[in-house]
Design a protein around this motif. Structure first.
Motif, mmCIF file in Angstrom:
data_model
loop_
_atom_site.group_PDB
_atom_site.id
_atom_site.type_symbol
_atom_site.label_atom_id
_atom_site.label_comp_id
_atom_site.label_asym_id
_atom_site.label_seq_id
_atom_site.Cartn_x
_atom_site.Cartn_y
_atom_site.Cartn_z
ATOM 1 N N GLU A 1 0.824 -1.007 -0.198
ATOM 2 C CA GLU A 1 0.117 -0.084 -0.200
ATOM 3 C C GLU A 1 0.732 1.615 -0.130
ATOM 4 O O GLU A 1 0.224 1.923 -0.697
ATOM 5 N N LEU A 2 1.764 1.052 0.978
ATOM 6 C CA LEU A 2 2.690 2.603 0.661
ATOM 7 C C LEU A 2 3.809 2.398 -0.164
ATOM 8 O O LEU A 2 3.652 3.819 -0.599
ATOM 9 N N ALA A 3 4.028 2.055 -1.148
ATOM 10 C CA ALA A 3 5.038 1.986 -2.078
ATOM 11 C C ALA A 3 4.932 0.732 -3.265
ATOM 12 O O ALA A 3 6.167 1.319 -3.857
ATOM 13 N N GLY A 4 3.947 0.007 -3.438
ATOM 14 C CA GLY A 4 3.998 -0.739 -3.993
ATOM 15 C C GLY A 4 2.525 -0.221 -5.079
ATOM 16 O O GLY A 4 2.013 1.096 -4.818
ATOM 17 N N ARG A 5 1.908 -1.037 -5.899
ATOM 18 C CA ARG A 5 0.579 -1.662 -6.509
ATOM 19 C C ARG A 5 -0.392 -2.638 -5.885
ATOM 20 O O ARG A 5 -0.120 -3.511 -6.631
ATOM 21 N N VAL A 6 -1.106 -1.712 -4.917
ATOM 22 C CA VAL A 6 -2.363 -3.502 -4.860
ATOM 23 C C VAL A 6 -3.663 -2.679 -5.456
ATOM 24 O O VAL A 6 -4.492 -2.091 -5.274
ATOM 25 N N TYR A 7 -3.632 -4.077 -6.131
ATOM 26 C CA TYR A 7 -5.460 -4.007 -7.181
ATOM 27 C C TYR A 7 -5.613 -5.548 -6.310
ATOM 28 O O TYR A 7 -5.613 -6.905 -6.024
ATOM 29 N N ILE A 8 -7.953 -5.003 -6.329
ATOM 30 C CA ILE A 8 -7.845 -6.280 -6.330
ATOM 31 C C ILE A 8 -9.242 -6.615 -6.701
ATOM 32 O O ILE A 8 -9.449 -5.404 -7.466
ATOM 33 N N ALA A 9 -9.783 -7.752 -6.926
ATOM 34 C CA ALA A 9 -10.803 -8.061 -7.697
ATOM 35 C C ALA A 9 -12.066 -8.214 -6.421
ATOM 36 O O ALA A 9 -12.137 -9.051 -5.570
ATOM 37 N N THR A 10 -13.053 -7.671 -6.801
ATOM 38 C CA THR A 10 -14.526 -7.316 -6.271
ATOM 39 C C THR A 10 -15.418 -7.539 -6.727
ATOM 40 O O THR A 10 -15.485 -7.828 -8.479
ATOM 41 N N VAL A 11 -15.894 -8.283 -6.056
ATOM 42 C CA VAL A 11 -17.477 -9.628 -6.840
ATOM 43 C C VAL A 11 -18.708 -8.265 -6.803
ATOM 44 O O VAL A 11 -18.737 -7.080 -5.785
ATOM 45 N N THR A 12 -19.198 -7.632 -7.783
ATOM 46 C CA THR A 12 -19.485 -6.448 -7.774
ATOM 47 C C THR A 12 -20.785 -6.430 -7.367
ATOM 48 O O THR A 12 -21.395 -5.651 -6.254
ATOM 49 N N ASP A 13 -21.452 -7.562 -6.650
ATOM 50 C CA ASP A 13 -23.410 -7.844 -5.905
ATOM 51 C C ASP A 13 -23.059 -7.374 -4.865
ATOM 52 O O ASP A 13 -23.600 -6.791 -4.211
ATOM 53 N N THR A 14 -21.624 -8.337 -3.731
ATOM 54 C CA THR A 14 -21.749 -8.057 -2.419
ATOM 55 C C THR A 14 -19.851 -7.087 -2.117
ATOM 56 O O THR A 14 -20.561 -6.798 -0.848
ATOM 57 N N GLY A 15 -19.449 -6.452 -2.785
ATOM 58 C CA GLY A 15 -17.962 -5.705 -2.493
ATOM 59 C C GLY A 15 -17.411 -6.886 -1.906
ATOM 60 O O GLY A 15 -16.125 -6.106 -1.339
ATOM 61 N N ALA A 16 -17.244 -8.054 -1.748
ATOM 62 C CA ALA A 16 -16.198 -9.044 -1.611
ATOM 63 C C ALA A 16 -15.107 -9.324 -2.282
ATOM 64 O O ALA A 16 -15.019 -9.275 -3.674
ATOM 65 N N VAL A 17 -14.215 -9.543 -1.858
ATOM 66 C CA VAL A 17 -12.783 -9.944 -1.799
ATOM 67 C C VAL A 17 -12.583 -11.252 -2.465
ATOM 68 O O VAL A 17 -12.600 -11.715 -2.319
ATOM 69 N N ALA A 18 -12.169 -11.248 -4.328
ATOM 70 C CA ALA A 18 -12.299 -12.050 -4.464
ATOM 71 C C ALA A 18 -11.130 -12.692 -4.818
ATOM 72 O O ALA A 18 -10.278 -14.311 -4.749
ATOM 73 N N GLY A 19 -10.479 -11.844 -4.615
ATOM 74 C CA GLY A 19 -8.285 -11.943 -5.360
ATOM 75 C C GLY A 19 -7.490 -10.539 -5.246
ATOM 76 O O GLY A 19 -8.584 -9.721 -4.950
ATOM 77 N N LEU A 20 -6.601 -10.844 -4.693
ATOM 78 C CA LEU A 20 -5.236 -9.713 -5.085
ATOM 79 C C LEU A 20 -4.302 -9.937 -5.596
ATOM 80 O O LEU A 20 -3.606 -10.581 -5.855
ATOM 81 N N ALA A 21 -3.816 -8.890 -5.823
ATOM 82 C CA ALA A 21 -2.181 -9.011 -6.201
ATOM 83 C C ALA A 21 -1.109 -8.099 -6.083
ATOM 84 O O ALA A 21 -1.243 -6.367 -6.596
ATOM 85 N N LEU A 22 -0.004 -8.066 -5.042
ATOM 86 C CA LEU A 22 0.602 -7.285 -4.605
ATOM 87 C C LEU A 22 2.388 -6.757 -6.126
ATOM 88 O O LEU A 22 2.984 -7.625 -6.375
ATOM 89 N N TRP A 23 1.588 -5.508 -6.955
ATOM 90 C CA TRP A 23 3.083 -5.582 -7.787
ATOM 91 C C TRP A 23 3.858 -4.056 -7.331
ATOM 92 O O TRP A 23 3.412 -3.600 -6.536
ATOM 93 N N PHE A 24 5.308 -4.355 -7.980
ATOM 94 C CA PHE A 24 5.875 -3.405 -7.175
ATOM 95 C C PHE A 24 6.212 -2.211 -8.531
ATOM 96 O O PHE A 24 6.521 -3.527 -9.498
ATOM 97 N N ALA A 25 6.549 -1.643 -9.024
ATOM 98 C CA ALA A 25 6.944 -0.291 -10.050
ATOM 99 C C ALA A 25 8.346 -1.010 -10.722
ATOM 100 O O ALA A 25 9.045 -0.850 -9.494
#
Length: 219
Positions: free
Chosen positions: A59-83
């Motif tokens: 969150e501080l130094a990289g890029r947090v991407y999350i996939a969320t379920v449209t209907d519920t907002g539940a987190v379905a997946g995530l990826a932690l990338w550093f540029a």
């Protein structure tokens, strides 16, 4: 699970609920990971703090991407990338977001392994595998995980594509993995296998670490 609508977003700061969900997804997704077992010294209670520290540093130094379920907002997946230019736990600002506390909770032997073996053992292999690129010049994927109940929906593919499209013409995507299942996944996503090397653990066990790369869309 049947197909369901979801969206992929970059998130500057996860809500506490999203952070908790993301940590639980990582705990479930990496349950069979030899690396995580070694990193925690086999202490299952430290798997959550390990991933929480990783996510907060990203969150501080990289890029947090999350996939969320449209209907519920539940987190379905995530990826932690550093540029390019950023590396996980490079500085005290990142380490103070949970990693130092995680390190102190480890057994002395595992803590010593983190400090004296982990980085120095991996660095020569990764340097060779990524050449002529480096970790610092790559978009590096430190963690990707999809909740088992939402798998086979293309979520992991989209968590990678969103960064692949951002990669500069001189950049590559890079990652390491430790399981045969993940090797098959990354090959299916057209990553190039760059080799493997044994990573010695604190109890004299060895983990086979495999490196993969993929050119950005402009390369």
């Amino acid at each position: 699970m049947n197909n369901f609508p979801y969206k992929v977003d970059i998130v500057d700061k996860l809500t506490e609920s999203q952070l908790d969900e993301s940590v639980l997804i990582c705990i479930r997704g990496y349950v069979d990971s030899p690396s995580v077992d070694v990193m925690t010294g086999g202490n299952k209670s430290l798997v959550g703090p390990l991933f929480r520290a990783m996510i907060r540093a990203c969150e501080l130094a990289g890029r947090v991407y999350i996939a969320t379920v449209t209907d519920t907002g539940a987190v379905a997946g995530l990826a932690l990338w550093f540029a390019p230019g950023e590396v996980l736990w490079r500085d005290d600002a990142q380490k103070n977001l949970g990693f130092n506390q995680f390190l102190e909770a480890l057994s002395p032997k595992t803590r010593e392994w983190w400090i004296n073996t982990y980085g120095s053992a991996l660095a020569p292999f990764i340097t060779t595998a990524l050449s002529p690129h480096t970790v610092e010049s790559s978009w590096y994927l430190n963690c990707i995980c999809v909740d088992p109940k939402y798998q086979r929906q293309g979520i992991a593919t989209n968590l990678i594509k969103v960064v692949e499209q951002k990669a500069l013409t001189t950049s590559i995507l890079a990652l390491c993995t430790d399981t045969d299942d993940n090797v098959a996944v990354y090959k299916a996503l057209h990553f190039q296998y760059k080799g493997e090397a044994p990573l010695p653990g604190p109890e004299d066990e060895c983990i086979n670490v495999r490196c993969f790369t993929k050119p950005g869309t402009g390369v």
